[in-house]
Design an enzyme around this catalytic site. Structure first.
Site, PDB file in Angstrom:
ATOM      1  N   ASP A  78       0.787  -1.324   0.090  1.00  0.00           N
ATOM      2  CA  ASP A  78      -0.231   0.158  -0.051  1.00  0.00           C
ATOM      3  C   ASP A  78       0.926   1.299   0.141  1.00  0.00           C
ATOM      4  O   ASP A  78       1.977   1.236   0.535  1.00  0.00           O
ATOM      5  CB  ASP A  78      -0.857   0.053   1.338  1.00  0.00           C
ATOM      6  N   ASP A  79       0.334   2.374  -0.358  1.00  0.00           N
ATOM      7  CA  ASP A  79       0.622   3.680  -0.298  1.00  0.00           C
ATOM      8  C   ASP A  79       1.710   4.310  -1.304  1.00  0.00           C
ATOM      9  O   ASP A  79       1.857   5.663  -1.182  1.00  0.00           O
ATOM     10  CB  ASP A  79       1.175   3.996   1.148  1.00  0.00           C
ATOM     11  N   HIS A 129      -6.076   3.116  -3.819  1.00  0.00           N
ATOM     12  CA  HIS A 129      -6.040   3.176  -2.405  1.00  0.00           C
ATOM     13  C   HIS A 129      -6.251   4.497  -2.275  1.00  0.00           C
ATOM     14  O   HIS A 129      -5.688   5.311  -1.236  1.00  0.00           O
ATOM     15  CB  HIS A 129      -4.431   2.923  -2.135  1.00  0.00           C
ATOM     16  N   HIS A 133      -5.024   9.574   0.723  1.00  0.00           N
ATOM     17  CA  HIS A 133      -4.935   8.944   1.783  1.00  0.00           C
ATOM     18  C   HIS A 133      -5.661   9.291   3.108  1.00  0.00           C
ATOM     19  O   HIS A 133      -5.085   9.185   4.148  1.00  0.00           O
ATOM     20  CB  HIS A 133      -3.461   8.205   2.278  1.00  0.00           C
ATOM     21  N   HIS A 224       3.435  -2.185   3.379  1.00  0.00           N
ATOM     22  CA  HIS A 224       3.748  -0.995   2.802  1.00  0.00           C
ATOM     23  C   HIS A 224       5.203  -0.568   2.324  1.00  0.00           C
ATOM     24  O   HIS A 224       6.013  -0.683   2.997  1.00  0.00           O
ATOM     25  CB  HIS A 224       3.511   0.271   4.039  1.00  0.00           C
TER      26      HIS A 224
END
Length: 247
Positions: A78-79, A129, A133, A224
């Site tokens: 993620d991210d 995603h 965020h 991540h």
């Protein structure tokens, strides 16, 4: 030593989408109508009234792990993409002929278009995603739409991919938002069942140990690629999972 090729995790076109396809929510108990001459079989029917029609099934759109036949798992990150960490991770995956799923933030895609292109060119799955965020569950529909649509658009512009999967930041997404995003973009919502808390510990040994200890067949592993310590954990993690027989 494994007798099978060292192949771990599957892109959404092979694993995550496969395990989300065609699933439905249970409609709940059904009442069977009595045959002619028999007493009703359930107290819910009175005076021989016909049994009510079963409630329509609802497609399942949220998954935290998958039912699989065999030792299959999914590695998800993620991210990102991150300017330096993600290329290092992609090198590690390429060296081992592994595929993963990258849940990307739109603003990071805009900042790192070439890395985003490589994710797709290397055969990995790319998924939404959000743009920046935020906690989507506390936002208005118009702001959520902006977060998801902008990311959908920039990924399509950079890579040509129409994303099919979504992971909300922090896992925070209401049931209504899940149904709505599925109706608008066709997204299935992918959560996880293995979380090494790499964002919190920032400790490679801890991340590797947690993943190796808790991963089972069908697991969706969360990590991540924006954290250097997570990238440091991945060679031992990948090799350890392979040595356990996971694919």
């Amino acid at each position: 030593n494994l007798m099978t090729p060292r192949v771990l995790a599957i892109t959404a076109c092979g694993f995550l989408l496969a395990c989300t396809a065609g699933r439905t929510e249970s409609p709940g108990p059904q009442i069977t109508a009595a045959k002619p001459g028999e007493a009703p079989k359930a107290s819910a029917t009175a005076d021989k009234a016909p049994a009510p029609a079963p409630a329509p099934t609802r497609a399942k759109i949220t998954f935290s792990q998958c039912n699989v036949e065999g030792p299959y798992i999914a590695m998800t990150f993620d991210d990102g993409p991150h300017a330096t960490n993600t290329p290092r991770l992609l090198d590690m995956l390429q060296q081992r002929n592994l595929k993963a799923t990258f849940f990307v933030c739109g603003e990071c895609v805009a900042q790192n278009p070439e890395i985003t292109k490589r994710i797709v060119a290397d055969g990995h799955e790319i998924a939404n995603h959000s743009w920046s965020h935020p906690q989507l569950s506390s936002m208005s529909e118009s702001r959520v739409r902006d977060q998801l649509q902008r990311t959908h658009d920039v990924v399509r512009q950079v890579t040509g991919v129409e994303m099919a999967l979504l992971r909300p930041p922090f896992g925070a997404f209401t049931e209504r938002q899940r149904r709505w995003s599925n109706a608008v973009w066709g997204y299935r919502v992918i959560m996880w069942n293995v979380d090494p808390l790499d964002w919190k510990t920032r400790n490679a040994a801890s991340v590797q140990s947690h993943i190796l200890k808790n991963t089972i067949a069908g697991s969706i592993v969360l990590a991540h690629d924006i954290h250097k310590s997570t990238i440091h954990a991945m060679p031992g993690t990948f090799d350890g999972l392979l040595d356990k027989g996971f694919k």
